[in-house]
Design a protein around this motif. Structure first.
Motif, mmCIF file in Angstrom:
data_model
loop_
_atom_site.group_PDB
_atom_site.id
_atom_site.type_symbol
_atom_site.label_atom_id
_atom_site.label_comp_id
_atom_site.label_asym_id
_atom_site.label_seq_id
_atom_site.Cartn_x
_atom_site.Cartn_y
_atom_site.Cartn_z
ATOM 1 N N GLY A 55 63.422 -70.540 -18.839
ATOM 2 C CA GLY A 55 64.054 -71.606 -19.603
ATOM 3 C C GLY A 55 63.403 -72.953 -19.412
ATOM 4 N N GLY A 56 62.138 -72.965 -19.019
ATOM 5 C CA GLY A 56 61.426 -74.219 -18.840
ATOM 6 C C GLY A 56 61.532 -74.807 -17.449
ATOM 7 N N THR A 57 62.209 -74.095 -16.533
ATOM 8 C CA THR A 57 62.346 -74.615 -15.166
ATOM 9 C C THR A 57 61.201 -74.157 -14.257
ATOM 10 N N SER A 58 60.374 -73.255 -14.758
ATOM 11 C CA SER A 58 59.185 -72.823 -14.026
ATOM 12 C C SER A 58 57.983 -72.929 -14.949
ATOM 13 N N ALA A 59 56.822 -73.133 -14.351
ATOM 14 C CA ALA A 59 55.594 -73.248 -15.139
ATOM 15 C C ALA A 59 54.455 -72.551 -14.400
ATOM 16 N N ILE A 60 53.658 -71.799 -15.157
ATOM 17 C CA ILE A 60 52.476 -71.148 -14.602
ATOM 18 C C ILE A 60 51.255 -71.911 -15.105
ATOM 19 N N PHE A 61 50.465 -72.430 -14.198
ATOM 20 C CA PHE A 61 49.263 -73.180 -14.520
ATOM 21 C C PHE A 61 48.045 -72.276 -14.314
ATOM 22 N N VAL A 62 47.118 -72.322 -15.244
ATOM 23 C CA VAL A 62 45.914 -71.497 -15.149
ATOM 24 C C VAL A 62 44.693 -72.344 -15.491
ATOM 25 N N LEU A 63 43.676 -72.248 -14.652
ATOM 26 C CA LEU A 63 42.399 -72.915 -14.904
ATOM 27 C C LEU A 63 41.285 -71.877 -14.859
ATOM 28 N N TYR A 64 40.460 -71.872 -15.890
ATOM 29 C CA TYR A 64 39.262 -71.023 -15.913
ATOM 30 C C TYR A 64 38.138 -71.791 -15.229
ATOM 31 N N ALA A 65 37.685 -71.296 -14.075
ATOM 32 C CA ALA A 65 36.660 -72.008 -13.299
ATOM 33 C C ALA A 65 35.836 -71.007 -12.499
ATOM 34 N N PRO A 66 35.082 -70.141 -13.189
ATOM 35 C CA PRO A 66 34.309 -69.117 -12.482
ATOM 36 C C PRO A 66 33.301 -69.734 -11.505
ATOM 37 N N GLY A 67 33.215 -69.109 -10.330
ATOM 38 C CA GLY A 67 32.255 -69.569 -9.341
ATOM 39 C C GLY A 67 32.762 -70.659 -8.424
ATOM 40 N N LYS A 68 33.939 -71.215 -8.707
ATOM 41 C CA LYS A 68 34.483 -72.259 -7.833
ATOM 42 C C LYS A 68 35.194 -71.598 -6.645
ATOM 43 N N ASN A 69 35.248 -72.321 -5.531
ATOM 44 C CA ASN A 69 35.802 -71.751 -4.304
ATOM 45 C C ASN A 69 37.307 -71.927 -4.177
ATOM 46 N N ALA A 70 37.783 -73.112 -4.530
ATOM 47 C CA ALA A 70 39.206 -73.398 -4.336
ATOM 48 C C ALA A 70 39.665 -74.443 -5.333
ATOM 49 N N VAL A 71 40.919 -74.294 -5.766
ATOM 50 C CA VAL A 71 41.529 -75.266 -6.671
ATOM 51 C C VAL A 71 42.953 -75.528 -6.210
ATOM 52 N N SER A 72 43.332 -76.785 -6.191
ATOM 53 C CA SER A 72 44.715 -77.166 -5.892
ATOM 54 C C SER A 72 45.320 -77.849 -7.109
#
Length: 631
Positions: A55-72
């Motif tokens: 109901g909009g109270t949760s969100a899934i974030f996705v980033l396409y970043a092949p070859g990167k080590n870590a994302v926050s």
């Protein structure tokens, strides 16, 4: 009593020895619970950008970043912590994702991705950004209640997301697009059309365009571009409308209002290149240009006309991204077509000059076939317009599939309006000169945003003969444009005009820099000479749309001489347009046909023979018809 104490002592010793004997024994272990493996795959329904759940109270974030080590993930929801929301990498190493709970679906949240602890980028798929450099110049009148930038918590452009965004209710859901043969497109730059430079202020001028008779508006790019004052061909974010023109729902309202007035809306879209603010450029960039491992861009452009950073349209990542962009604007904003800027650049074939760049390119055709199939699958009647300027054989391949090509007549028509005849043959406005089998594939124009204004060059460089003077003579210059328009709108096929050409706009293209903002001169409409030109444009446009003869494939013409003419015939009528583009009187000798002819400007002509033989003054033109034309 002694016996009692002895028994007590023996009992205590026995107890101690029993406990001591258990010290060396191993306890029986309890087996650990068996847990299912933790999946790092993308959750069901997740995709690049943000997807809301619960109901909009949760969100899934996705980033396409092949070859990167870590994302926050950093944002308002975690007080911009660089460590609180480490994203999960998928097993293939291509995506990073995280689910955030307990968000308020009615609030806007700003956020960024922190990549490898050193690069902060906005979400390439976000529908709104905050720019600390350019947003301060956007007024509340243009964009009310714009969210404040999180100053002191981060730097650079940030994304904005909201689950329950303000909705827009569409009013005109039964709009029928004009046939291609009837299209008269008005190319429009929101920034330079009204002093308000907004969708809402442009809506206030739609009746002016309705009276002119146009039935489509082609907006110069409106997705986020670098800076505020731009033509829009320096794109950075492809899903976010630029805030300098107003909120996204105002854009939807603009499109809806156009549809309610019978006007289609075509977006100019730039997928040949991006500029340095694009997070996709920044993700793989060496400080000067994209790195070799950039999934979307070439390290160096493949053609000589590139600006910004060149997309590689043979890359699967670029194809997927571009298709998502196309689908988004088609479905979210209900646009009726795209005009693709620098469509010739959709190639991986290296070229160093215009000849090589323009040559037939089978790889480019294959790329476009794929994108066209995507658009046609969503909307079979969608307008697809290419700014290609390639070899006729390649343009013909696209036209045969229902696409429309930009067709630039600026040079030849402006030579004609200036009275210089050597290069004044505008026969390329005729579809047959391209080898096309239908006029529908050719959008001809005398002016666009890329060319100098006809009136400016008339006034600066016009020819003269005795008392007939074009240079520095506004009334004569405007009449020359009127004559050219009579021919432009008489040639079968869709047509285009650039904003205010119908009023003889005469500000130099390089005023305030080529892409700089230009003076907005609505006072032109109160000038009798300029208003006469507007009225003539309106008459020609309505004439084209209301009379089937201007769709006929049965016509003859000669645009190569001072006296130019086109003769069109169908079952309902015969029309002859004739004009003298010289600066001296000339005799026209044309096979008309005997009998009565009506002049659209009034009066009749009676010919006793088939030949029209008349002396025509410089700048004089006529539109004759067997039956009176509707207009």
């Amino acid at each position: 009593m002694k016996r009692y104490f002895l028994l007590l002592f023996l009992s205590a010793c026995l107890s101690f020895s029993c406990k001591k004997s258990n010290v060396g024994e191993e306890p029986t272990p309890t087996p650990p619970p068996v847990l299912p493996p933790v999946s790092t795959e993308l959750p069901a329904g997740a995709k690049e950008g943000v997807v809301f759940t619960n109901g909009g109270t949760s969100a899934i974030f996705v980033l396409y970043a092949p070859g990167k080590n870590a994302v926050s993930l950093m944002g308002d929801f975690n007080n911009w912590s660089a460590t609180a929301a480490k994203m999960t990498k998928t097993p293939d190493g291509n995506y990073f994702w995280i689910k955030v709970d307990n968000i308020d679906p009615n609030l806007e949240y700003s956020y960024q991705f922190l990549v490898d602890d050193n690069l902060r980028i906005a979400d390439p798929y976000c529908e709104k950004i905050l720019d600390p450099v350019n947003d301060p110049y956007i007024t509340a009148a243009t964009y009310p209640n714009l969210k404040a930038y999180p100053t002191g918590k981060t730097t650079g452009i940030v994304s904005v997301m909201q689950a329950n965004q303000p909705s827009y209710t569409w009013k005109n859901n039964n709009f029928v697009r004009p046939a291609k043969s009837d299209l008269v497109i008005y190319e429009l730059l929101i920034r330079d059309f009204t002093n308000g430079h907004t969708y809402n202020s442009t809506i206030q001028k739609l009746d002016y365009l309705v009276d002119l008779g146009i039935n489509a508006i082609e907006l110069l790019p409106v997705n986020e571009f670098e800076g505020n004052l731009s033509w829009g061909y320096n794109p950075s974010f492809y899903f976010a409308p630029d805030k300098y023109y107003g909120p996204k729902n105002d854009l939807k309202k603009f499109i809806d209002e156009c549809h309610g007035r019978g006007i289609a809306v075509i977006l100019d879209i730039v997928l040949n290149h991006s500029f340095s603010q694009s997070p996709m450029v920044q993700l793989y960039f060496d400080g000067n240009k994209p790195t070799v491992n950039n999934p979307w861009y070439n390290v160096d452009a493949k053609h000589p006309y590139n600006v910004g950073y060149d997309f590689n349209h043979e890359s699967g990542a670029t194809r997927a991204f571009s298709k998502n962009v196309l689908k988004f604007w088609m479905q979210e904003y209900k646009v009726d077509g795209f005009r693709f800027d620098l469509a010739k650049g959709f190639t991986q074939k290296q070229s160093n000059d215009d000849g090589g760049f323009s040559a037939f390119d089978a790889g480019r055709v294959a790329i476009w076939d794929d994108y066209v199939a995507t658009m046609k699958n969503i909307d079979p009647n969608f307008y697809i317009i290419l700014e290609l300027f390639a070899d006729d054989s390649e343009e013909r391949a696209y036209a045969n599939k229902g696409l429309m090509m930009w067709n630039n007549l600026n040079h030849s028509m402006n030579e004609a309006t200036m009275g210089w005849l050597t290069s004044s043959d505008f026969s390329r406005g005729v579809f047959g000169t391209h080898g096309f089998t239908s006029a529908d594939g050719l959008i001809s124009y005398a002016e666009s945003h890329d060319e100098e204004r006809l009136t400016y060059k008339n006034l600066m460089y016009g020819n003269a003969n005795g008392s007939y003077i074009i240079k520095s003579n506004l009334p004569t210059s405007l009449k020359r444009n009127e004559m050219a328009a009579a021919f432009l709108f008489s040639m079968p096929g869709p047509k285009m005009l650039w904003q205010f050409g119908e009023l003889g706009y005469d500000v130099n293209i390089d005023f305030n820099g080529r892409t700089g903002d230009k003076p907005i001169r609505w006072e032109y409409f109160g000038d009798s000479n300029r208003k006469a030109l507007y009225n003539a444009f309106a008459r020609f446009i309505k004439m084209k749309q209301k009379n089937s003869v201007f769709k006929s494939a049965n016509f003859t013409y000669d645009f190569s001489k001072a006296i130019k003419y086109i003769k069109l015939t169908d079952a309902n009528n015969t029309v002859v347009v004739v004009g003298n583009f010289d600066v001296a009187a000339q005799t026209a000798v044309i096979d008309f046909g005997a009998g009565n002819w009506y002049d659209i400007k009034g009066g009749t002509l009676n010919l006793s023979s088939n030949t029209y033989s008349q002396t025509i003054a410089p700048g004089e033109y006529h539109i004759y018809s067997r039956n009176m034309l509707l207009h």
